[in-house]
Design an enzyme around this catalytic site. Sequence first.
Site, PDB file in Angstrom:
ATOM      1  CB  SER A 153      -1.051   3.303  12.276  1.00  0.00           C
ATOM      2  OG  SER A 153      -1.523   2.348  11.358  1.00  0.00           O
ATOM      3  CG  ASP A 296      -1.174   1.512   7.209  1.00  0.00           C
ATOM      4  OD1 ASP A 296      -0.187   0.846   6.849  1.00  0.00           O
ATOM      5  OD2 ASP A 296      -1.589   1.542   8.384  1.00  0.00           O
ATOM      6  CG  ASP A 298       2.238   1.835  10.389  1.00  0.00           C
ATOM      7  OD1 ASP A 298       1.240   1.704   9.658  1.00  0.00           O
ATOM      8  OD2 ASP A 298       2.319   1.310  11.519  1.00  0.00           O
ATOM      9  CG  ASP A 300       0.399  -1.534  10.453  1.00  0.00           C
ATOM     10  OD1 ASP A 300      -0.224  -0.771   9.685  1.00  0.00           O
ATOM     11  OD2 ASP A 300       0.263  -1.504  11.701  1.00  0.00           O
TER      12      ASP A 300
END
Length: 553
Positions: A153, A296, A298, A300
Amino acid sequence: MTSDLRDAAYRWIADDPEAGTRDELQDVLARAMGGESAAVADLEDRMSGPLSFGTAGLRGPVRAGANGMNTAVVVRTTAGVAQWLTDSGHAGALVVVGRDARHGSDRFAVAAAEVLTAAGFAVSMLPAPLPTPLLAFAVGHLGAAAGIQITASHNPPADNGYKLYDHTGAQIVPPADRRIEAAIEAAPAATAVPRAQGATTVDVLDAYVRAASALATGSARDVRVAATALHGVGADVLEATLRQAGFTDIHLVEAQRAPDADFPTVAFPNPEEPGATDLLLELADEVGADVAIALDPDADRCALGVPGRDGTWRMLRGDDTGVLLGEHVLSAVPGETPESPLVATTIVSSSMLESIAAAHGARYAETLTGFKWLARAGDGLVFAYEEALGVCVAPELVHDKDGISAAVVACDLVATLKAQGRTPLDVLDELAVRHGVYLTDQVSLRITDLAARAELMAGLRADPPSTLAGVEVAAEDLLPDADVLRLRGDGVRVVFRPSGTEPKLKTYLEVTEPPPGEAGRLAEARERAGERLAALRADLERRFAGAGAGQAP
């Protein structure tokens, strides 16, 4: 160096299936045996594992050893997941594997797929590094028993991780994590875990883009967008989805568009961090954008930036984004439904959403921190958010936070407002006039000694403050459900929670002022709330002056 540490390192090297990490740990061990104190400390840290399933699966630095992300750890973890799935009645079922573009993601995804294939599961891999929400979408879209996303992440560049979704498309919750940990512990050495090729490739991108783009339900499309993916995997999917939705005036931060595991233009790849969105806001100002969007790495999480009334750009806080999009989603919910819609946020986010829900005749829920809980807030869920920039605008599409679908809904909102001659700041003002002023803040105490952090929490529980900033407060202990202590008084809320991913004790602050009733009194109400929030923060910082380094988020 102790003999136990030396022997543990030797055993790990012997059981590591990857030559590169065997050599890496062998080098550290050799230097430690030669008396190099830094190498001894490094070896102790590397062997202090194993990594445990925390708030969102595994996360750790990419390095050799039990306390790191490496192929050996991924292989044994996946063996545990396979056993858990089998024990849960999903033997031989479909599992989807995805990845981001961080260091090691490719080989970790392949290793996970090979372990699952050898264990008899049907395995489908996403064809390229793609956003985490696409993996969550694929689980539901394909009817899979589970999904695995290799991602860290918004963690620092050195890290990678392993995020697990169950058959609902949501992240796992207890007791599944404890059962998986037990299965991992019982798994054989990584070199003894069977692996086999044979995974297929599945592409769900077009299906996702079609579904996410349809979330823009308004008629207006005139909006200029500045956006960044922060060197992550979201840029192309974000642009494709926005264009499919009819938002074509898109300007991306080119220096941050391509995936780059070293994240060269940001000190920390998290839109919440100071400086992370500087290039985005510069671009937004340069092109005269109506809204700025930061994903961000990734994709999400979604952060929004807006121009102030003086023309100066700034990023909105996660709570501002949450109530803006929550109001917009509830405004679009059909009037006649079998049951009233449900919206949810966490115990550390702004409680304004509760008042907004009541005004729309909707139900409201608060959950523990983390989207694995928000996704399970209840039937009829139409919207959920957490203050850390996680937003779910369409649970039926992605049963988790999704920065890309949130961006579509944000553009829908901004375009609609622009057609009316209004802005997101106007809506925030209107919400404050109707529902009151809600101000939030956070104080983090960095405490690297976990025992000291536990002692501090125990002390707070044993003798909680009776007043904060001159307001009487009552304590509510959320144990055993969560290691959380909440203090509440008239217009004041403070939540203490040890971080699940960082060596910090996090303290979440909220003050509220009643609805001013008219726009002309809003500035005064906000000033009072600001003064009370500053006093609350100062009170807490004084109380914890000797416990750790007080830090704003």
